[in-house]
Enzyme design. Structure first.
Site, short mmCIF file in Angstrom:
data_model
loop_
_atom_site.label_atom_id
_atom_site.label_comp_id
_atom_site.label_asym_id
_atom_site.label_seq_id
_atom_site.Cartn_x
_atom_site.Cartn_y
_atom_site.Cartn_z
N ARG A 540 0.82 -1.21 0.00
CA ARG A 540 0.00 0.00 0.00
C ARG A 540 0.85 1.26 0.00
NH1 ARG A 540 -5.62 0.34 0.48
NH2 ARG A 540 -6.37 -1.80 0.47
N HIS A 719 -14.68 -2.30 9.09
CA HIS A 719 -13.54 -2.92 8.43
C HIS A 719 -13.71 -4.42 8.25
CE1 HIS A 719 -12.18 0.81 10.32
NE2 HIS A 719 -11.57 0.97 9.17
#
Ligand code: GLN
Ligand code: ZN
Length: 778
Positions: A540, A719
């Site tokens: 990421r 999440h």
């Protein structure tokens, strides 16, 4: 004069994020382990070549990691947690990725822009927890330590990398995380046992480090950099004294140790650090320039002093004249011996300016990314060793011109901004009335039920939305057509919320790719790069905007979308903004004025938007500040000053409204019991926070502190794809009601929903609305 140059670490992701692409293909099963390793090897070779070609005296080996440097050390030191039950048939690399990513397929971190770990799951081999690397936006994997932890050396990978560099003819300096920082970063996992202190593992760990240093020495490495950035923290005494014995022991190996500190002044650890029995010390001359003189005085002259003189945390070109003026007297004190380096690893800045072909030509000359910083080091070395040759003189002149240009540029300093700052009144950060009064008039206006339901802002971002946004950005989709698509999406989101029976609606944020970028693109003073990626964790990366000049809002940024959304419903529509501290925290910021000044400018720009939303009839405005906690300085002594200006910036953004307008704020994560008074001082009418994962534990703190305003404790974890049941959420709300006056409670998820699918979102929100109804009935 003997000046040497080196770096503490280099961005490993690659000029075009090659590592990210290779990793993700490998995880999809498209690229073999061998091919992934080959990519890693290519990247390392390229990055070492850049260091050598720039004229550095050493190349740094050991800073590369396929996922994370701390995870690499967990393997290097042989302390993979036993709970993974790895069997010997599994390759080290697959074990490494299992630790990093888990194999329970439960965790989902996509779009989770905030810093805290979300890896705790009841069953399966969940990944190691993630945590922020000091005060950066890089996340490392947390070592799990217990009394059962054992260490054993597994240094094949590291030694192979050293050999790679040696074969290429490089002079190698190996870089490792030091033993104390490694233990400090770990987390004590002691089910059923208390009183375990991870420092107790040091005795066991040191022989492994010793063996490692010895192996490196045998392989011809003369310098080993051991990173101990915790020397810049408020350390308990036991840890401070552990440094002395640990480094005494490691120094016996006879390899030169360069102890590296960075990110924070050494303060009370300064003399201790200078006395440690090592061959050299690196200090951060950007974060602690005021300590350079004392370090030069305290550090015995037979030791190497490495000065971090180029900013490793920011993207600005170094003012070489200023740097030289600082270095010259230090070099003289050290009898001409000095090492020069960036302040910290270059991991935290983008790869190279070379890719930035579209960047504004003038602003481009003000910048230096990792590759350009290497050249700066060489220029400084040349100038110190003097006299500079013609090329060096030309380069110095060019640099001088760019620095002067930036300093004088009318694009950096706007008279209108300066004037406005001078005319701020003392009441600029105060609402007209106190919260109880506001609460009364807001209730009369909004007529919400008890336990009002709402969401945090974003709704699922479908592929269609992302595609439309991308083609609009590329100029392929006409503005009118894009507008129509977004309006239709807003209507859809509003319709679904009405059908669900939510009380306070949102427009869904479909127009936003990122909560900072969206605002930055519309504000003066910001610029965006094409490939300015910085690793956040694993594969990421984030691409922080650059704030180069005075910030100002030329036109409304969100009003049209919000007003359109409000026109579609009788229910109150909540306007949605990103707060000044979060914009600051997630951008590269100016180094020519203090952070609080930039925060203040951002606050005024957001204030203008708040005002326009109110004028357009929007009665509820949310200003998100998920990054306020992560901005806390590393040293506690500096917390108050930070919190003062940060909360003031928020209040300045918010306080322009009348009592009848309700201000919300949102913060993602739960750990702020230690700063509750300052959170309360933000004086938002409603705060929504993450609490579901900690089972409402946080609310005990809010309750004890008697948090005065309304709170929306997140009742479910966005999440996770798990759909929470109504009874689950009722239970959480009952728990919340025990700590907080029920009349002050709101009902909402714990963060935005943009990474979720519609089906799960609707199911979860339906259950959530039912939970609120049950609470009202009770
Ligand atoms: N309003 C934002 C959203 O819902 C908040 C995101 C965040 O807190 N990180 O997406
Ligand atoms: Zn959030």
């Amino acid at each position: 004069m003997t000046i040497r140059t080196h770096i503490l670490g280099f961005p490993r992701i690659g000029a075009a994020r090659e590592l990210k692409l290779a990793l993700e293909s490998h995880w999809r099963g498209e690229v073999s382990e061998a091919a992934l390793e080959a990519t890693g090897q290519q990247l390392r070779a390229r990055h070492w070549a850049l260091q050598r070609d720039a004229g550095l005296d050493y190349v740094t080996v050991g800073d590369f990691a396929l996922y994370d440097q701390v995870a690499s050390h967990i393997q290097l030191l042989g302390c993979e947690p036993a709970r993974f039950r790895f069997d010997t048939a599994q390759s080290p690399l697959s074990r490494y990725f299992t630790m990093a990513r888990g194999n329970d397929n439960q965790a989902d971190h996509a779009g989770c822009t905030h810093s805290q770990a979300h890896h705790e799951h009841a069953a399966g081999n969940h990944a190691l927890e993630m945590s922020k690397w000091f005060d950066t936006n890089y996340h490392y994997l947390v070592p799990e330590l217990s009394p059962q932890t054992r260490f054993s050396l597994a240094c094949e990978r590291l030694l192979a990398e050293v050999a790679e560099a040696q074969v290429l003819g490089h002079q190698v300096k190996a870089a490792l995380i030091g033993p104390l920082t490694f233990l400090w970063l770990g987390k004590e996992k002691t089910p059923g046992e208390s009183g375990f202190d991870r420092l107790a593992l040091l005795e066991q760990l040191l022989p492994v480090y010793g063996a490692l240093l010895d192996r490196l020495k045998q392989q011809g490495v003369t310098w080993v950099q051991l990173d101990e950035p915790i020397l810049g923290l408020d350390l308990p005494n036991a840890w401070r004294s552990a440094f002395e014995s640990a480094y005494w022991q490691l120094n016996q190996v006879g390899v030169n140790i360069l102890l590296a500190t960075y990110f924070s002044p050494l303060e009370e650890n300064l003399s201790l650090t200078c006395r440690l029995p090592v061959a050299g010390l690196h200090v951060d001359g950007i974060r602690a320039p005021h300590e350079l003189i004392s370090v030069t005085d305290w550090l015995p002259t037979h030791k190497v002093l490495s000065i971090g003189i180029v900013d490793g945390r920011n993207i600005w070109r170094t003012d070489l004249d200023a740097a030289l003026a600082m270095l010259q007297p230090l070099a003289a004190k050290r009898n001409g011996h000095l090492w020069l380096a960036p302040s910290c690893s270059l991991l935290h800045v983008p790869f190279s300016l070379e890719a930035e072909t579209d960047l504004d030509g003038e602003i481009r000359t003000w910048l230096a990314f990792a590759t350009e910083k290497l050249v700066e080091l060489s220029l400084l070395k040349g100038a110190l060793e003097g006299p500079p040759d013609d090329d060096a003189l030309a380069a110095l002149a060019k640099s001088r011109l760019a620095i002067a240009g930036r300093r004088a540029s009318p694009r950096v300093h706007r008279a209108s901004v300066t004037q406005r700052l001078q005319t701020l009144t003392p009441s600029v950060d105060r609402r007209d009335s106190s919260f109880p009064q506001r609460q009364g008039v807001q209730r009369a206006r909004l007529r919400l039920p008890d336990f009002p339901t709402t969401t945090i802002g974003s709704f699922p971002q479908t592929t269609a939305i992302r595609a439309a946004r991308a083609s609009f950005k590329r100029g392929e989709l006409a503005s009118a057509e894009y507008d129509n698509q977004l309006r239709a999406e807003i209507a859809h989101v509003v319709g679904r919320q009405e059908a669900l029976g939510l009380d306070v609606l949102v427009h869904g944020e479909a127009e936003r790719n990122d909560m900072v970028e969206y605002f930055g693109e519309q504000l003066d003073g910001f610029i965006f790069t094409r490939l300015g990626w910085v690793q956040s964790y694993g594969s990421r990366c984030v691409k922080p905007p650059i704030i180069y000049g005075d910030v100002q809002r030329p036109a409304a940024m969100t009003v049209a979308w919000t007003v359109h959304a409000q026109s579609l419903t009788q229910k109150p529509m909540k306007g949605m903004l990103t707060g000044p501290v979060t914009i600051l925290q997630w951008s590269f910021v100016r180094d020519d004025q203090p952070r609080p000044s930039t925060a203040l400018q951002l606050a005024l720009a957001i204030r203008d938007e708040v005002q326009d939303l109110e004028t357009a009839g929007i009665g509820i405005i949310q200003i998100d500040e998920p990054a306020i906690r992560e901005g806390l300085p590393l040293r506690r002594g500096q917390w108050d000053a930070y919190l003062d200006w940060a909360t003031r910036a928020f209040r300045i953004a918010a306080s322009v409204v009348k009592d009848t307008t309700q201000i919300h704020t949102h913060m993602c994560y739960a750990e702020f019991n230690d700063i509750l008074p300052q959170i309360a001082a933000m004086d938002a009418d409603v705060i929504t926070i993450e609490t579901s994962r900690s089972d409402m534990e946080l609310l005990t703190g809010f309750g004890q502190f008697q948090y005065p305003n309304d709170i929306g404790p997140g009742v479910y974890d966005v999440h996770s794809p798990r759909i929470p049941s109504t009874p689950d959420m009722v239970k959480l709300l009952q728990k919340a009601s025990a700590a907080i006056a029920p009349a002050n409670l709101w009902v909402n998820p714990d963060c935005g929903l943009k990474t979720r699918g519609w089906a799960e979102t609707e199911a979860a929100l339906r259950n959530m609305v039912a939970a609120a109804q049950q609470m009202r009935a009770a």
